[in-house]
Design a protein around this motif. Structure first.
Motif: not given
Length: 554
Positions: A475-489
């Motif tokens: 959960m990133i950004s100041d809003s804590k509402m972006h669900l972020s993931s990584q592709i192939n590190n």
């Protein structure tokens, strides 16, 4: 900036229906239990209210020149609201000549001859009632339609509210005599004693102005609470804070001492303009994070202290043209769902008899249009329908606790039909039960499949190998509402929604600094629930079919 009306209309075009509605409450009166409002059986009752204005110059509930009273009451219920915050001016109860004035006379005194003719034609039983009797008739009509009522002392003198210098703001102001106020509260509480759909009294709207101070708040507000409870021990007693009811922080270190228990509720107001033009001028993620933090520090902490918190006013310009409003409302929706707050929308009113000297003024915050015949913005009503229904609370333990992945922009949640069909947005009542693990994996409870990112611009999917970086969601950004993931590190993507309401991943938007971009399609909130889901009823059979699909692919 795309207007709110345009952004949200896709929800209706895709055939989504209004989500589950609040049911009629039968076990009156209401009480408090820790942070919850409950009925006599101890089951949670969520207040999903709309404000109905009755404190302006005419001292008559707005709209009775447009539609029959019973039609308005039924419309409120049909829109999913289970209660009304019905405003009133103090002089209605403390000035006998005003209270005994008839509706006809009140309109005559204001030169509103057209309103007289319209009310006489549409609501003939109202036109010659004294103002206090007309107010009672509105409460009765709401009760006949299973709508609860909170009586809100909005001002002393009839008229529009509010400013710092209007003389109505704080104890000792020109029009705010504490003794007269307590007398009016006592009379109003007495009149409605035994009227079961009157479930609460809000003691005073938006305390404000140069005289406001904490010492006098503690001197007078408990006296008002005690007076109301003595006159009518059934009603909830609702206390507002300072600075236009945006600040209750002083209660953190000094509890309110009352001679009764199980009836105290606090209220707070939250609009975009509570923070000026910050939403329009700042980065939406940063503003949402900052403002949400302020709301929690000033009022939200009360939930952790075991007190119910009622957001008795929030709202937006429903034409969808305000950038400030459009950004704010999504942040509000996220917090309202996360905390499962009780609330009251401003406002029901589509137009006024007269407001600030303008006859027939249109109210663009009103959920109804100017002639009170239609919903002004159906997609907005669709969007808030999800918070009209409780996610959790006493007596609602229908399933083991789980999470839904809520999308504030649309008021919908992430749904799956099967392992192979794309994830889509749909009614939260149909959501799977999700779990967010310590390893930051979003998995479907009981079936061990998890949410995975495939790449930029690609559909998110459900998979059963959940050890890779594309299965971890920060959960990133100041809003804590972006669900972020990584592709192939390597590349980072965020959960998003495409134009067909399909869940995809894209480059993360507007994380900081930029105040011109719009991150709202990428805002998601994990919300706790214990309600039975139509999807969770079929977890085991669906798991079996998934196993077959997976084994068949190998």
């Amino acid at each position: 900036m795309v207007p709110l009306v345009t952004i949200r209309v896709i929800v209706l075009l895709l055939g989504a229906t209004l989500q589950s509605k609040p049911v009629a409450v039968e076990a009156f009166p209401l009480y408090t239990s820790d942070r919850w409002i409950v009925d006599e059986s101890g089951k949670r009752v969520k207040l999903a209210c709309v404000n109905w204005v009755s404190h302006l110059d005419a001292v008559v509930a707005e709209g009775l020149s447009q539609q029959p009273l019973d039609v308005i009451s039924k419309r409120i219920k049909s829109m999913g609201f289970n209660c009304v915050r019905l405003t009133w001016p103090l002089l209605l109860l403390t000035n006998d000549s005003l209270a005994s004035l008839t509706v006809r006379n009140s309109f005559q005194n204001l030169g509103l001859l057209q309103s007289i003719n319209a009310v006489q034609a549409i609501n003939p039983s109202i036109i010659d009632l004294p103002l206090i009797k007309a107010y009672q008739a509105v409460v009765k009509s709401l009760g006949d339609n299973d709508v609860m009522v909170i009586l809100d002392n909005h001002v002393t003198q009839p008229g529009w509210c509010c400013s710092n210098l209007d003389g109505n703001g704080f104890f000792g102001d020109q029009y705010f005599d504490p003794d007269l106020w307590i007398m009016g509260l006592t009379k109003m509480a007495t009149i409605f004693k035994g009227v079961t759909n009157v479930v609460g009294m809000s003691l005073r709207n938006e305390l404000r102005g140069p005289k406001q101070n904490v010492n006098n708040w503690y001197r007078y507000m408990p006296k008002g609470a005690e007076a109301v409870h003595a006159a009518n021990p059934d009603v909830l007693v609702i206390l507002s804070g300072l600075n236009f009811d945006t600040d209750l922080s002083f209660i953190r270190n000094q509890a309110v001492k009352l001679g009764f228990n199980g009836k105290l509720v606090f209220e707070v107001h939250w609009y975009s303009f509570s923070d000026g033009q910050a939403w329009a001028s700042g980065n939406p993620n940063q503003v949402c994070g900052q403002v949400t933090g302020n709301v929690m520090r000033r009022a939200g902490f009360l939930l952790d202290q075991g007190w119910p918190l009622f957001v008795s006013e929030f709202g937006v310009d429903l034409r969808g043209t305000s950038v400030n409003d459009n950004r704010y409302i999504n942040c509000f929706m996220a917090l309202a769902a996360q905390l499962d707050l009780d609330w009251a929308l401003w406002t029901l009113v589509g137009s006024y008899y007269i407001r600030q000297g303008v006859v027939g003024m249109i109210e663009y915050f009103g959920i109804l249009n100017s002639d009170w015949t239609e919903v002004r913005n159906t997609s907005f009503l669709q969007g808030i329908s999800v918070i009209q229904f409780p996610f959790r609370g006493p007596g609602l333990l229908e399933a083991k606790p789980y999470k839904v992945i809520f999308h504030p922009l649309t008021g919908l949640c992430i749904l799956r039909k099967s392992l192979v069909d794309p994830l889509r947005l749909g009614p939260c009542s149909n959501s799977d039960g999700w779990e967010y693990t310590d390893q930051k994996i979003l998995s479907i409870k009981c079936i061990y499949f998890c949410l995975q990112a495939e790449g930029e611009g690609k559909q998110a999917k459900i998979g059963n190998i959940c050890s890779g970086p594309n299965s971890r969601w920060e959960m990133i950004s100041d809003s804590k509402m972006h669900l972020s993931s990584q592709i192939n590190n390597a590349s980072t993507v965020c959960l998003d929604v495409d134009t067909n309401n399909i869940i995809v991943t894209n480059t993360c938007k507007c994380l900081s600094k930029d105040n011109t971009c719009d991150p709202r399609s990428q805002w998601f909130k994990l919300v706790n629930s214990t309600r039975k889901s139509t999807s969770t009823l079929f977890i085991e059979p669906m798991f079996s079919s998934m196993e077959k699909e997976v084994s068949g692919n190998h």
